[in-house]
Design an enzyme around this catalytic site. Sequence first.
Site, PDB file in Angstrom:
ATOM      1  N   ARG A 229      30.914 -24.438   8.892  1.00  0.00           N
ATOM      2  CA  ARG A 229      30.907 -23.485   9.995  1.00  0.00           C
ATOM      3  C   ARG A 229      32.344 -23.039  10.240  1.00  0.00           C
ATOM      4  O   ARG A 229      33.278 -23.862  10.171  1.00  0.00           O
ATOM      5  CB  ARG A 229      30.350 -24.127  11.276  1.00  0.00           C
ATOM      6  CG  ARG A 229      28.860 -24.425  11.228  1.00  0.00           C
ATOM      7  CD  ARG A 229      27.998 -23.165  11.216  1.00  0.00           C
ATOM      8  NE  ARG A 229      26.587 -23.468  11.275  1.00  0.00           N
ATOM      9  CZ  ARG A 229      25.765 -23.545  10.231  1.00  0.00           C
ATOM     10  NH1 ARG A 229      26.224 -23.328   9.009  1.00  0.00           N
ATOM     11  NH2 ARG A 229      24.481 -23.813  10.385  1.00  0.00           N
ATOM     12  N   HIS A 277      28.652 -16.108   4.005  1.00  0.00           N
ATOM     13  CA  HIS A 277      27.711 -17.181   4.399  1.00  0.00           C
ATOM     14  C   HIS A 277      26.517 -17.243   3.420  1.00  0.00           C
ATOM     15  O   HIS A 277      25.358 -17.139   3.832  1.00  0.00           O
ATOM     16  CB  HIS A 277      27.228 -16.965   5.847  1.00  0.00           C
ATOM     17  CG  HIS A 277      26.731 -18.240   6.493  1.00  0.00           C
ATOM     18  ND1 HIS A 277      27.051 -18.604   7.767  1.00  0.00           N
ATOM     19  CD2 HIS A 277      25.938 -19.240   6.019  1.00  0.00           C
ATOM     20  CE1 HIS A 277      26.483 -19.752   8.064  1.00  0.00           C
ATOM     21  NE2 HIS A 277      25.798 -20.169   7.007  1.00  0.00           N
TER      22      HIS A 277
HETATM   23  P1  NAP Z   1      24.245 -33.954   7.382  1.00  0.00           P
HETATM   24  O1  NAP Z   1      23.334 -34.486   6.321  1.00  0.00           O
HETATM   25  O2  NAP Z   1      23.862 -34.121   8.802  1.00  0.00           O
HETATM   26  O3  NAP Z   1      25.656 -34.626   7.132  1.00  0.00           O
HETATM   27  C1  NAP Z   1      26.708 -34.498   8.023  1.00  0.00           C
HETATM   28  C2  NAP Z   1      27.877 -35.353   7.536  1.00  0.00           C
HETATM   29  O4  NAP Z   1      28.986 -35.126   8.404  1.00  0.00           O
HETATM   30  C3  NAP Z   1      27.572 -36.855   7.595  1.00  0.00           C
HETATM   31  O5  NAP Z   1      28.158 -37.511   6.501  1.00  0.00           O
HETATM   32  C4  NAP Z   1      28.244 -37.276   8.898  1.00  0.00           C
HETATM   33  O6  NAP Z   1      28.669 -38.621   8.931  1.00  0.00           O
HETATM   34  C5  NAP Z   1      29.460 -36.375   8.891  1.00  0.00           C
HETATM   35  N1  NAP Z   1      29.999 -36.229  10.249  1.00  0.00           N
HETATM   36  C6  NAP Z   1      29.412 -35.679  11.335  1.00  0.00           C
HETATM   37  N2  NAP Z   1      30.229 -35.755  12.395  1.00  0.00           N
HETATM   38  C7  NAP Z   1      31.354 -36.361  11.970  1.00  0.00           C
HETATM   39  C8  NAP Z   1      32.567 -36.744  12.596  1.00  0.00           C
HETATM   40  N3  NAP Z   1      32.807 -36.515  13.892  1.00  0.00           N
HETATM   41  N4  NAP Z   1      33.499 -37.377  11.847  1.00  0.00           N
HETATM   42  C9  NAP Z   1      33.279 -37.628  10.552  1.00  0.00           C
HETATM   43  N5  NAP Z   1      32.141 -37.297   9.882  1.00  0.00           N
HETATM   44  C10 NAP Z   1      31.206 -36.672  10.595  1.00  0.00           C
HETATM   45  O7  NAP Z   1      24.515 -32.396   7.160  1.00  0.00           O
HETATM   46  P2  NAP Z   1      24.291 -31.539   5.832  1.00  0.00           P
HETATM   47  O8  NAP Z   1      22.870 -31.271   5.606  1.00  0.00           O
HETATM   48  O9  NAP Z   1      25.071 -32.178   4.735  1.00  0.00           O
HETATM   49  O10 NAP Z   1      24.958 -30.145   6.269  1.00  0.00           O
HETATM   50  C11 NAP Z   1      26.292 -30.053   6.690  1.00  0.00           C
HETATM   51  C12 NAP Z   1      26.564 -28.696   7.292  1.00  0.00           C
HETATM   52  O11 NAP Z   1      26.645 -27.690   6.280  1.00  0.00           O
HETATM   53  C13 NAP Z   1      25.486 -28.142   8.223  1.00  0.00           C
HETATM   54  O12 NAP Z   1      25.543 -28.729   9.496  1.00  0.00           O
HETATM   55  C14 NAP Z   1      25.815 -26.677   8.252  1.00  0.00           C
HETATM   56  O13 NAP Z   1      26.752 -26.413   9.285  1.00  0.00           O
HETATM   57  C15 NAP Z   1      26.495 -26.430   6.897  1.00  0.00           C
HETATM   58  N6  NAP Z   1      25.698 -25.554   6.020  1.00  0.00           N
HETATM   59  C16 NAP Z   1      26.230 -24.373   5.598  1.00  0.00           C
HETATM   60  C17 NAP Z   1      25.521 -23.557   4.738  1.00  0.00           C
HETATM   61  C18 NAP Z   1      26.105 -22.292   4.191  1.00  0.00           C
HETATM   62  O14 NAP Z   1      25.421 -21.540   3.490  1.00  0.00           O
HETATM   63  N7  NAP Z   1      27.357 -22.009   4.425  1.00  0.00           N
HETATM   64  C19 NAP Z   1      24.245 -23.936   4.315  1.00  0.00           C
HETATM   65  C20 NAP Z   1      23.726 -25.130   4.775  1.00  0.00           C
HETATM   66  C21 NAP Z   1      24.465 -25.942   5.619  1.00  0.00           C
HETATM   67  P3  NAP Z   1      27.608 -39.842   8.807  1.00  0.00           P
HETATM   68  O15 NAP Z   1      27.164 -39.813   7.349  1.00  0.00           O
HETATM   69  O16 NAP Z   1      28.392 -41.023   9.146  1.00  0.00           O
HETATM   70  O17 NAP Z   1      26.486 -39.509   9.747  1.00  0.00           O
HETATM   71  C1  GLV Z   2      22.977 -22.607   7.023  1.00  0.00           C
HETATM   72  O1  GLV Z   2      24.042 -22.259   7.371  1.00  0.00           O
HETATM   73  C2  GLV Z   2      22.321 -23.827   7.448  1.00  0.00           C
HETATM   74  O2  GLV Z   2      22.814 -24.487   8.371  1.00  0.00           O
HETATM   75  O3  GLV Z   2      21.266 -24.142   6.863  1.00  0.00           O
END
Ligand code: NAP
Ligand code: GLV
Length: 314
Positions: A229, A277
């Site tokens: 983000r 994005h």
């Molecule tokens: P997720 O499975 O919830 O993983 C989040 C990771 O961040 C976990 O490892 C978590 O730690 C860590 N984290 C959260 N808060 C933290 C903090 N304060 N300090 C250190 N580590 C922290 O999320 P995901 O599915 O991988 O997705 C991540 C993000 O990608 C989404 O939230 C979204 O914003 C972004 N995204 C972008 C796109 C795009 O097209 N640009 C597409 C999809 C997603 P723990 O493992 O310890 O819980």
């Molecule tokens: C895209 O940005 C998502 O959070 O899935």
Amino acid sequence: MPASAPYKILIAAQGEEQRWKEAMTARLPNATIYTQDENYDPAAIDFALLWKQPQGMMKSLANIRGIFSLGAGVEHVLSAPFLPKDVPIVRLEDAGMAQQMVEYHMYAALHFMRDFDHYMQAQNNGNWTPRDVAEIGDFRVGVMGLGALGATVATHLAAMGFAVSGWSRRMKAIEGVTTFAGAETLDEFLGQTDILICLLPRTGQTEGLLDSARLSKLPANAAIINASRGAMIVEEDLLRLLDTGHLRGAFLDVAAKEPLPSGHPFWNHPKIRLTPHIAAATRIGPAVDQIAENINRIDKGEAPVGLVDREIGY
Ligand code: NAP
Ligand code: GLV
């Protein structure tokens, strides 16, 4: 109610409702599915599937039993007014996005590792001067966020030969990846990172995390890739560090304001590559499977996979 039950499901998906409705109807044929523009009785809705839904939509859903984000991020749900208490909020885990994130980050990491940023400028200047090709193992990639997406990206970049580390809230063990956990290790993690990848969720803890002080902890000539983000990075601080030369470049899929406003300094910055994005889009097939299975779990009184912790924010 079993999975074949006549649920009432509401979809708000930024113009993509019809696609979701068709896919959900095929997956749960006994359910009645409404798009946000159709007539429905709000008090009859069991489950809502949301992507950046209209403000206030939740207020009238008096008997809602589960709220599903149609993406990995959930800040659009958590920041909604009138969010009902004690209703599970569920995010998508992977749903086809991890593979796309791997592709995006391989490209972006190689952009810096193979000096393509340098050669783009060289081309603009009509300059044909080869450089030595670096050893991939000498490039230290640091992945912030080791969740469904970050851990997959870290594993694949390590398999390519990059020296990969990762940082998360709780300690993780990932083969081939050196791991760090918690705020107290952040400076150490940043200090050993040549290419920083940000795949954190947007929460109260992560917003503005990458400010001037943090970005200055990266070694000189480090690069940053952000496909999480835009709010994670203080944009003026990033620009300052690019302009002073501390940072080599930035590969950005997201911005604080999207679409990026015209005239924004990112558009024409020589050290910034932009994509709109597109790093990873939800794949509808695995997403509807995941949602249907989670509806079944909620029905059985079980915790859904991808349950969001409202306090922590992801
Ligand atoms: P997720 O499975 O919830 O993983 C989040 C990771 O961040 C976990 O490892 C978590 O730690 C860590 N984290 C959260 N808060 C933290 C903090 N304060 N300090 C250190 N580590 C922290 O999320 P995901 O599915 O991988 O997705 C991540 C993000 O990608 C989404 O939230 C979204 O914003 C972004 N995204 C972008 C796109 C795009 O097209 N640009 C597409 C999809 C997603 P723990 O493992 O310890 O819980
Ligand atoms: C895209 O940005 C998502 O959070 O899935």
